[in-house]
Design a protein around this motif. Sequence first.
Motif, PDB file in Angstrom:
ATOM      1  N   GLY A 299     118.851  67.738  71.577  1.00  0.00           N
ATOM      2  CA  GLY A 299     119.422  67.725  72.790  1.00  0.00           C
ATOM      3  C   GLY A 299     118.165  67.470  73.962  1.00  0.00           C
ATOM      4  O   GLY A 299     117.993  66.649  74.894  1.00  0.00           O
ATOM      5  N   PHE A 300     117.660  68.612  73.850  1.00  0.00           N
ATOM      6  CA  PHE A 300     116.357  68.719  75.019  1.00  0.00           C
ATOM      7  C   PHE A 300     116.713  68.775  76.442  1.00  0.00           C
ATOM      8  O   PHE A 300     116.269  68.106  77.239  1.00  0.00           O
ATOM      9  N   GLY A 301     118.164  69.009  76.595  1.00  0.00           N
ATOM     10  CA  GLY A 301     118.534  69.006  77.878  1.00  0.00           C
ATOM     11  C   GLY A 301     119.187  67.744  78.323  1.00  0.00           C
ATOM     12  O   GLY A 301     120.150  67.698  79.142  1.00  0.00           O
ATOM     13  N   ASN A 302     118.845  66.643  77.665  1.00  0.00           N
ATOM     14  CA  ASN A 302     119.631  65.350  77.909  1.00  0.00           C
ATOM     15  C   ASN A 302     121.011  65.451  77.733  1.00  0.00           C
ATOM     16  O   ASN A 302     121.656  64.642  78.327  1.00  0.00           O
ATOM     17  N   LYS A 303     121.542  66.115  76.697  1.00  0.00           N
ATOM     18  CA  LYS A 303     122.894  66.101  76.511  1.00  0.00           C
ATOM     19  C   LYS A 303     123.404  67.299  77.056  1.00  0.00           C
ATOM     20  O   LYS A 303     124.644  67.862  76.874  1.00  0.00           O
ATOM     21  N   GLN A 304     122.831  67.994  78.156  1.00  0.00           N
ATOM     22  CA  GLN A 304     123.434  68.925  78.957  1.00  0.00           C
ATOM     23  C   GLN A 304     124.002  68.109  80.152  1.00  0.00           C
ATOM     24  O   GLN A 304     123.250  68.519  81.045  1.00  0.00           O
ATOM     25  N   ASP A 305     125.027  67.371  80.185  1.00  0.00           N
ATOM     26  CA  ASP A 305     125.334  66.554  81.110  1.00  0.00           C
ATOM     27  C   ASP A 305     126.690  66.277  80.882  1.00  0.00           C
ATOM     28  O   ASP A 305     127.463  66.671  79.834  1.00  0.00           O
ATOM     29  N   PHE A 306     127.379  65.433  81.812  1.00  0.00           N
ATOM     30  CA  PHE A 306     128.682  64.866  81.563  1.00  0.00           C
ATOM     31  C   PHE A 306     128.479  63.254  81.856  1.00  0.00           C
ATOM     32  O   PHE A 306     128.235  62.807  82.772  1.00  0.00           O
TER      33      PHE A 306
ATOM     34  N   SER B 158     125.037  91.569  53.910  1.00  0.00           N
ATOM     35  CA  SER B 158     124.256  90.486  53.793  1.00  0.00           C
ATOM     36  C   SER B 158     124.283  89.374  54.847  1.00  0.00           C
ATOM     37  O   SER B 158     125.310  89.192  55.347  1.00  0.00           O
ATOM     38  N   VAL B 159     123.276  88.658  54.913  1.00  0.00           N
ATOM     39  CA  VAL B 159     123.154  87.593  56.183  1.00  0.00           C
ATOM     40  C   VAL B 159     124.105  86.604  55.629  1.00  0.00           C
ATOM     41  O   VAL B 159     124.844  85.960  56.317  1.00  0.00           O
ATOM     42  N   ASP B 160     124.346  86.391  54.143  1.00  0.00           N
ATOM     43  CA  ASP B 160     125.128  85.622  53.726  1.00  0.00           C
ATOM     44  C   ASP B 160     126.733  85.801  53.913  1.00  0.00           C
ATOM     45  O   ASP B 160     127.721  84.917  53.673  1.00  0.00           O
ATOM     46  N   ASP B 161     126.956  87.093  54.317  1.00  0.00           N
ATOM     47  CA  ASP B 161     128.226  87.686  54.446  1.00  0.00           C
ATOM     48  C   ASP B 161     128.717  87.351  56.000  1.00  0.00           C
ATOM     49  O   ASP B 161     129.857  87.821  56.311  1.00  0.00           O
ATOM     50  N   VAL B 162     128.022  86.626  56.764  1.00  0.00           N
ATOM     51  CA  VAL B 162     128.228  86.445  58.068  1.00  0.00           C
ATOM     52  C   VAL B 162     128.371  84.863  58.348  1.00  0.00           C
ATOM     53  O   VAL B 162     127.401  84.226  57.995  1.00  0.00           O
ATOM     54  N   SER B 163     129.579  84.419  58.878  1.00  0.00           N
ATOM     55  CA  SER B 163     129.741  82.970  59.256  1.00  0.00           C
ATOM     56  C   SER B 163     129.782  83.029  60.691  1.00  0.00           C
ATOM     57  O   SER B 163     130.426  83.758  61.575  1.00  0.00           O
ATOM     58  N   VAL B 164     129.085  81.725  61.237  1.00  0.00           N
ATOM     59  CA  VAL B 164     128.921  81.477  62.715  1.00  0.00           C
ATOM     60  C   VAL B 164     129.487  80.191  62.707  1.00  0.00           C
ATOM     61  O   VAL B 164     129.393  79.264  62.202  1.00  0.00           O
ATOM     62  N   HIS B 165     130.692  80.046  63.870  1.00  0.00           N
ATOM     63  CA  HIS B 165     131.330  79.068  64.156  1.00  0.00           C
ATOM     64  C   HIS B 165     131.109  78.734  65.703  1.00  0.00           C
ATOM     65  O   HIS B 165     131.244  79.485  66.479  1.00  0.00           O
ATOM     66  N   HIS B 166     130.895  77.325  66.079  1.00  0.00           N
ATOM     67  CA  HIS B 166     130.349  77.058  67.421  1.00  0.00           C
ATOM     68  C   HIS B 166     130.819  75.567  67.807  1.00  0.00           C
ATOM     69  O   HIS B 166     131.124  74.908  66.478  1.00  0.00           O
ATOM     70  N   GLY B 167     130.882  75.153  68.852  1.00  0.00           N
ATOM     71  CA  GLY B 167     131.242  73.555  68.949  1.00  0.00           C
ATOM     72  C   GLY B 167     132.455  72.981  68.887  1.00  0.00           C
ATOM     73  O   GLY B 167     132.656  71.916  69.246  1.00  0.00           O
ATOM     74  N   ASP B 168     133.209  73.922  68.970  1.00  0.00           N
ATOM     75  CA  ASP B 168     135.058  73.235  68.836  1.00  0.00           C
ATOM     76  C   ASP B 168     135.764  74.247  69.756  1.00  0.00           C
ATOM     77  O   ASP B 168     135.817  75.501  69.673  1.00  0.00           O
ATOM     78  N   THR B 169     136.161  73.625  70.941  1.00  0.00           N
ATOM     79  CA  THR B 169     137.058  74.457  72.010  1.00  0.00           C
ATOM     80  C   THR B 169     138.263  74.703  71.335  1.00  0.00           C
ATOM     81  O   THR B 169     138.905  75.766  72.052  1.00  0.00           O
ATOM     82  N   GLN B 170     138.742  74.415  70.441  1.00  0.00           N
ATOM     83  CA  GLN B 170     139.950  74.623  69.686  1.00  0.00           C
ATOM     84  C   GLN B 170     139.932  76.117  68.984  1.00  0.00           C
ATOM     85  O   GLN B 170     140.859  76.968  68.929  1.00  0.00           O
ATOM     86  N   SER B 171     138.691  76.472  68.913  1.00  0.00           N
ATOM     87  CA  SER B 171     138.630  77.645  67.882  1.00  0.00           C
ATOM     88  C   SER B 171     137.563  78.829  68.505  1.00  0.00           C
ATOM     89  O   SER B 171     137.696  80.021  68.040  1.00  0.00           O
ATOM     90  N   THR B 172     136.706  78.358  69.512  1.00  0.00           N
ATOM     91  CA  THR B 172     135.931  79.138  70.001  1.00  0.00           C
ATOM     92  C   THR B 172     136.179  79.922  71.474  1.00  0.00           C
ATOM     93  O   THR B 172     136.949  78.938  72.008  1.00  0.00           O
ATOM     94  N   PRO B 173     135.939  80.918  71.848  1.00  0.00           N
ATOM     95  CA  PRO B 173     136.381  81.221  73.152  1.00  0.00           C
ATOM     96  C   PRO B 173     135.497  80.398  74.339  1.00  0.00           C
ATOM     97  O   PRO B 173     134.043  79.879  74.112  1.00  0.00           O
ATOM     98  N   TYR B 174     135.900  80.294  75.632  1.00  0.00           N
ATOM     99  CA  TYR B 174     135.335  79.591  76.633  1.00  0.00           C
ATOM    100  C   TYR B 174     134.001  80.000  76.807  1.00  0.00           C
ATOM    101  O   TYR B 174     133.831  81.275  76.999  1.00  0.00           O
ATOM    102  N   GLY B 175     132.985  78.983  76.782  1.00  0.00           N
ATOM    103  CA  GLY B 175     131.587  79.329  77.023  1.00  0.00           C
ATOM    104  C   GLY B 175     130.849  78.119  77.671  1.00  0.00           C
ATOM    105  O   GLY B 175     131.452  76.976  77.662  1.00  0.00           O
ATOM    106  N   PHE B 176     129.605  78.483  77.804  1.00  0.00           N
ATOM    107  CA  PHE B 176     128.909  77.211  78.528  1.00  0.00           C
ATOM    108  C   PHE B 176     127.863  76.530  77.942  1.00  0.00           C
ATOM    109  O   PHE B 176     126.761  75.907  77.970  1.00  0.00           O
ATOM    110  N   GLY B 177     127.705  76.663  76.402  1.00  0.00           N
ATOM    111  CA  GLY B 177     127.073  75.972  75.532  1.00  0.00           C
ATOM    112  C   GLY B 177     125.585  76.585  75.671  1.00  0.00           C
ATOM    113  O   GLY B 177     125.160  77.690  75.861  1.00  0.00           O
TER     114      GLY B 177
ATOM    115  N   GLN C 126     125.854  69.258  74.415  1.00  0.00           N
ATOM    116  CA  GLN C 126     125.154  70.802  74.645  1.00  0.00           C
ATOM    117  C   GLN C 126     126.206  71.609  74.886  1.00  0.00           C
ATOM    118  O   GLN C 126     125.950  73.045  74.746  1.00  0.00           O
ATOM    119  N   TRP C 127     127.439  71.192  75.690  1.00  0.00           N
ATOM    120  CA  TRP C 127     128.345  72.271  76.226  1.00  0.00           C
ATOM    121  C   TRP C 127     129.732  71.620  75.831  1.00  0.00           C
ATOM    122  O   TRP C 127     130.570  71.377  77.068  1.00  0.00           O
TER     123      TRP C 127
END
Length: 752
Positions: free
Chosen positions: A244-251, A500-519, A214-215
Motif C-alpha cells: 500500500g505504502f499509503g497510496n491505498k489510504q485514500d478513497f 502457543s502462537v498457533d493457538d491465536v487467530s487474527v482476523h481483519h479487513g472485513d467490516t462484517q466481522s471486525t469492529p469499526y476501526g481506521f485501518g 488500507q482502511w
Amino acid sequence: MWQLIGKEVKRKEDLRVLLAETRYIDDIKPQNVLYMGFLRSSVPHAYLKKVDTSELKHKVELCITGEQIAKHTREMPLISFPEGARKPVYYALAHKKVRFVGEPVVAFVTKNLYETEELADLVSVDYEVLPPVLSLEEALSKDSPKLFENWEDNVAYTRKLKTGRVEEVFENAPILLKRRFELQRQYGAPIEPRGALATFERSSGVLTLYSSTQWPHFVRTLLSEVLNYPEHKIRVVAPDVGGGFGNKQDFYREEVLVSYAAMKLGKPVKWVATRSEDMVSTVHAGEQIHEVEIAAKKDGEILGLRDRFYADLGAFGAMSLGPPTITFVSMSGPYKISNIELELTCYVTNKTPTGAYRGFGQAQASYVLERMVDELSYELKIDPLELREKNVVTEFPYKTPLGRVIDSGDYLGMIQIAKKLVRSLKPSDSAIGVAFGFESGGIGPSSIQDSVGARHRGYDSMTLRVTPDGKIEIYTGLSPHGQGLETTLSQLAAHLFDVSVDDVSVHHGDTQSTPYGFGTWGSRSAVLGAGALLECYEKIRKKVLEVCSKTFDQPLEKLVFEKGVVTRKDTKQRVCTLSEVARLAYRSHDEFEAGLEVTVYYEPKGLTVSGGLHIAFVTVDQETLEPKILKYVMIDDCGFMLNPMIVEGQLHGGLAQGFGSALLEEFVYSKDGQPLSLGFMNYSLPTSIDTPSFTLVHHDSPTPLNPLGVKGMGESGIVGPSAAIANAIFRALQGKAKLTKMPFKPWELRKL
C-alpha cells in the motif's frame, strides 16, 4: 511472563503466501462477473463540450457518464481538510471539465475483460482544451486558467507560523545561509495495482465491495455518503493487499463506480488497474519547493529557521492536504530551534492528485532541514556530527515550537555511536553523509487528527474472544497488508495468555466481522494493536477471575490469573486453567454473563517518535558523476521491539524506498501536461543492484506513552536516506555542486 515478546518469532503470514493461498482482488472470481473499463482523459485541462457514447451503449452492459454520476451520487469527499482550505467539487466521473490526464470521463461494463480498450475507443469526446497549469509559477500567475471555477485562483490552502524573535535573529546573526530545494513527484509503486470488485444482493439490498484498501471501515463510511445508501447495508472487504505504502489510504473514484454499477445491474462488477493506468489514477506524492534560510552563530549554534515552501497538490484529492501539513509541523526536526518562521502555500495543477505515501511529508521536512544543517557545518568547517551534537534535543518529553512533542530518545547517544562507527567503517575513498530522520507514528489521539483537519480518528478497535477450548480469536479494525501484524498480535496474545502462537487467530479487513476501526497507516498498527490487546487482556483477566470465583466459591481478592492459570495468592494452589474457565464461561450461569469476549476502543495518549541517525558512505565517479553507496548505517530508536525481525524488515523496506527517492524515482510530465513516466521502463525503482547491505544499530528508548514502550516505526526508514545520501554527495563533490533538485542522477548532477 514476558517470555515471547521481544523475540524473533517467524511470520505466520508467510506460509500462506508461499503456498499460493493468498487472495488478492484479481483472484476473486464470482460467477457471471462483469468487467469495468474507462475512457480516461487524454488531455490535462479542458471543458467537456460533448461526450458521445452512442456507439458504445449498445455494445456494453452499462454505460455511465459524468452527468449521470453528478445526478445520482454525491460529490467525492475530502478526508484531510484543515481549517481555511478551499474545497474542490468533483465527482467519481469528470463532470463538465477534466483536470488531469487519466481522469475517468466515461465508465462502462462489459462481459469481456479484453475488450475494454477497444470499447473505450468508441467514445467520442469534444474537448475545449485549456492551457495546462503545471508549475508553481503557472499556478500563481493571474493569467493562468483556474482549475476550479468557484475559486479566485489556484491556491488551495495557506498556513503561516512565527515563533520567537525571528526578525531580530536574522538581522543580527553572524552566519546566514539561504538555499532553494526542489523535491520531486513520486509514485508509490505497490506490487499490486489498485482494484475493486462489487457485488449486490437484490433480495437483501446488501452491497459488498472488495477493495485493495488500507482502511475498509472508513471506505464503507465514505461509500455510504457518496452513494447515499445506508451504511448497515454495505460491507467492505480488504482481502490480501499487495502493498500500500499509503497510496491505498485514500478513497477512490473506482470504488464508487464499481459499486454503482453492481447496484444498477445486480451482478458482480470488477476492475483491476493496469500498471500504466495505476500510475495516472493512483495518488502521487512529494512534490514541494522550499526557499529556506538558517541563522547561526560561528560556533555552530542554530539560532533560527525560515522556510517559505510550496506543495503541488495536483488536481486535488481526498488526502492531498495531509502530507504538506505534516511537513509543516516537522520542520524543526530533533533540534532546539526556538526562532522559526514558516509559510506554506498549497496549490493545484493539472497533474494526478497527490495523497499519502510512506513518510507522509516527514521525509521532505527531514531532507530540507538536514541539508541546511550539513551545509552550515561545511560552511563553518565543523564536523557534521559535532554540529548536530551542539543543537539536538537532550531532555524529554520535548515540545517543539511547532507543536510536535518528542516523547523520548537519546540523540547524543546516537551521535557518540556514529562517531565510533565512522572511525571504524569509513572506506578511504568515500565521503560520509549524516542525517537525522524521525517520524511521528502510532497516530493519535484524535485531537491531533483534528489539528490537521483529518476526518479519520486516532483510535482503533479490537474484539478478543477466548473460545470454549481456550484458544484465542482476535478481530481488529486494523488492516495490515504486509506489516506482519498477524504475527505481532499472535505473539503478544500468546505471551499474555500463555498459549502457543498457533493457538491465536487474527482476523481483519472485513467490516462484517471486525469492529469499526481506521485501518493500517501512519505506523500505528503495533502501537494501537498492542495497546488494544493489553486492554482486552485486562478485561478478560477480570472475567476469568469472576467466573472462577463464583464457580468454585473462592474469594475474588484471593485469586490471580498468570501464565494461563488461575491460582490462590496465599496458598499458590491451582484453581483452574484458561481452557477450563472458557468451558465454564460458555455455560449458562445465574451469577455471571455467559461468554469470554470483550471489545475495546483504544486511543493512545500521544504520538511516538521513532527513527534515528543515518550514515551514508558514498563515492561519486569524477568523470560520469554517478553516485555509488558503499555502505549504509542506521542507528535507530524503535522503542521496545515486540519482534525484532519484523522491525528490521520494515526498516529495510523504508531504507530502500529512501534510496529510490534520492537517486532514481521521479514522475515526470511533459510541457503540455502528458505523463512521461508510464511503466517501469520510464520510472526507475531501486533493485538489489542499487541497494547496499544495511547495518542497523538499535539504540532504543521505550516510550512512556504506552505500557510496553512500543513506538510506531514502519515509516522511519524512509525519512532519513535522501538527506544522508545528498550530504555525502555534496561532500564527495567538495561542495562544488548546489544540490537543489532530487533525484541525483548523473546527468542532473552535471547541470548542478
